[in-house]
Scaffold this active site. Structure first.
Site, short mmCIF file in Angstrom:
data_model
loop_
_atom_site.label_atom_id
_atom_site.label_comp_id
_atom_site.label_asym_id
_atom_site.label_seq_id
_atom_site.Cartn_x
_atom_site.Cartn_y
_atom_site.Cartn_z
CG ASP A 54 48.05 64.10 91.60
OD1 ASP A 54 47.50 65.14 91.28
OD2 ASP A 54 47.66 62.98 91.17
CB THR A 123 44.27 64.49 89.44
OG1 THR A 123 45.42 65.30 89.63
CG2 THR A 123 44.50 63.13 90.05
#
Ligand code: AMP
Ligand code: MG
Ligand code: MG
Length: 308
Positions: A54, A123
């Site tokens: 990320d 995620t």
């Protein structure tokens, strides 16, 4: 190949976003391959992790856009301040540059644009090995409306031997969407896709009221909108706060470019100006068709609990 400088600014931004999304996808795969995801929990919550993928993918996307288009407004999911000179992608997409800019977007200037970036959507699923749920989302809003989007799926085909891994889909309202084959389910099938890791009682109650023939619980806002666009699902339903503007901006643009709709549970469109609140407090209803049917089935008590 057309030269990027010959095309309107809006298409230059789309072309750049297309190239950058692929680079971000490579970063995401490389970090998984290296084996250390560097997970930290955002807000101390197990269901809101952040990984090195990320962080690094966001640095790549934001720094690349800001280097190529100095002064552009880019809002990313992750709270990062440092830029990344070593991760900059300055390439273009021949596919994007070969398409004509819709007339309505030909005179867009830098000040009209806000780019919303979700460097890794899904995620939680990335950390759990549901790799095809993961997407990179770059949404381009003009004067507060989502009109352009790139969805890159870094692990597309990852379980298919001898195939090219990863794909990039993009769309512009008034032009169409590209990079995949658009299909729709027969009207008799009502397949609802929804969250697998952020479920609530209200989400379930809303889906039950719609009498689905099947429920697909998968990760990622980008992935769920792709299921609607590729004829695997009829609607993406999430009657809860939780999704943010970077989750919906790019998927909404692709959906609208194909003729579909994304709203909150009240039927209101989301807006994407730079100062707008990040949270989509009214939930998400995304469909290719029959949007009014799904809206009409949301229980009033749930609408009352979700502010517009
Ligand atoms: P999901 O459908 O659960 O994969 O969610 C789609 C997107 O919205 C992902 O980026 C999630 O991280 C985000 N999201 C949805 N609900 C929540 C929540 N309760 N907390 C944090 N993020 C959420
Ligand atoms: Mg997301
Ligand atoms: Mg994310």
């Amino acid at each position: 190949m057309s030269s990027a400088s010959d095309v309107p600014l809006f298409m230059q931004v789309m072309s750049s976003a297309h190239a950058i999304a692929s680079k971000a996808g490579m970063i995401i795969r490389d970090i998984m391959k290296a084996g250390d995801l560097g997970v930290v929990l955002k807000n101390q919550r197990e269901d809101d992790p952040q990984t090195e993928a990320d962080r690094k993918a966001q640095r790549c996307i934001v720094s690349s856009l800001q280097t190529r288009f100095p002064g552009i407004t880019v809002i990313g999911e992750e709270d990062l301040i440092e830029s990344a000179t070593d991760l900059i992608e300055m390439g273009d997409s021949e596919d994007v540059l070969s398409k004509a800019c819709p007339d309505s977007l030909k005179s867009v200037s830098l000040a009209d644009i806000v780019v919303w970036v979700d460097p890794v959507d899904g995620t939680k699923e990335y950390t759990q090995g549901f790799l095809d749920h993961v997407t990179v989302l770059i949404g381009v809003a003009v004067n507060g409306e989502s009109v352009g989007g790139v969805i890159h799926q870094p692990y597309y085909n990852y379980q298919v031997p001898d195939s090219k891994m990863g794909r990039t889909m993009w769309g512009v309202v008034g032009l169409g969407c590209f990079g995949f084959t658009h299909k729709q389910l027969p009207e008799s099938e009502r397949v609802i896709t929804t969250t697998r890791s952020h479920g609530t009682q209200a989400v379930q109650e809303t889906i039950d009221a719609m009498c689905p023939t099947e429920i697909l619980r998968v990760g990622g806002a980008g992935h769920k909108v792709l299921l609607c666009l590729e004829g695997t699902a009829s609607a993406y339903i999430f009657a809860s706060p939780g999704c943010k503007k970077w989750d919906t901006c790019a998927p909404e643009a692709l959906l609208k470019a194909a003729g579909g709709t994304l709203t909150d549970v009240h039927g209101n469109k989301y807006r994407y100006e730079k100062d707008i609140k990040r949270m989509n407090t009214g939930g998400v209803i995304a469909t290719y068709r029959s949007h009014d049917f799904y809206l009409s089935k949301v229980p009033q008590s749930i609408k009352d609990a979700l502010p517009a």
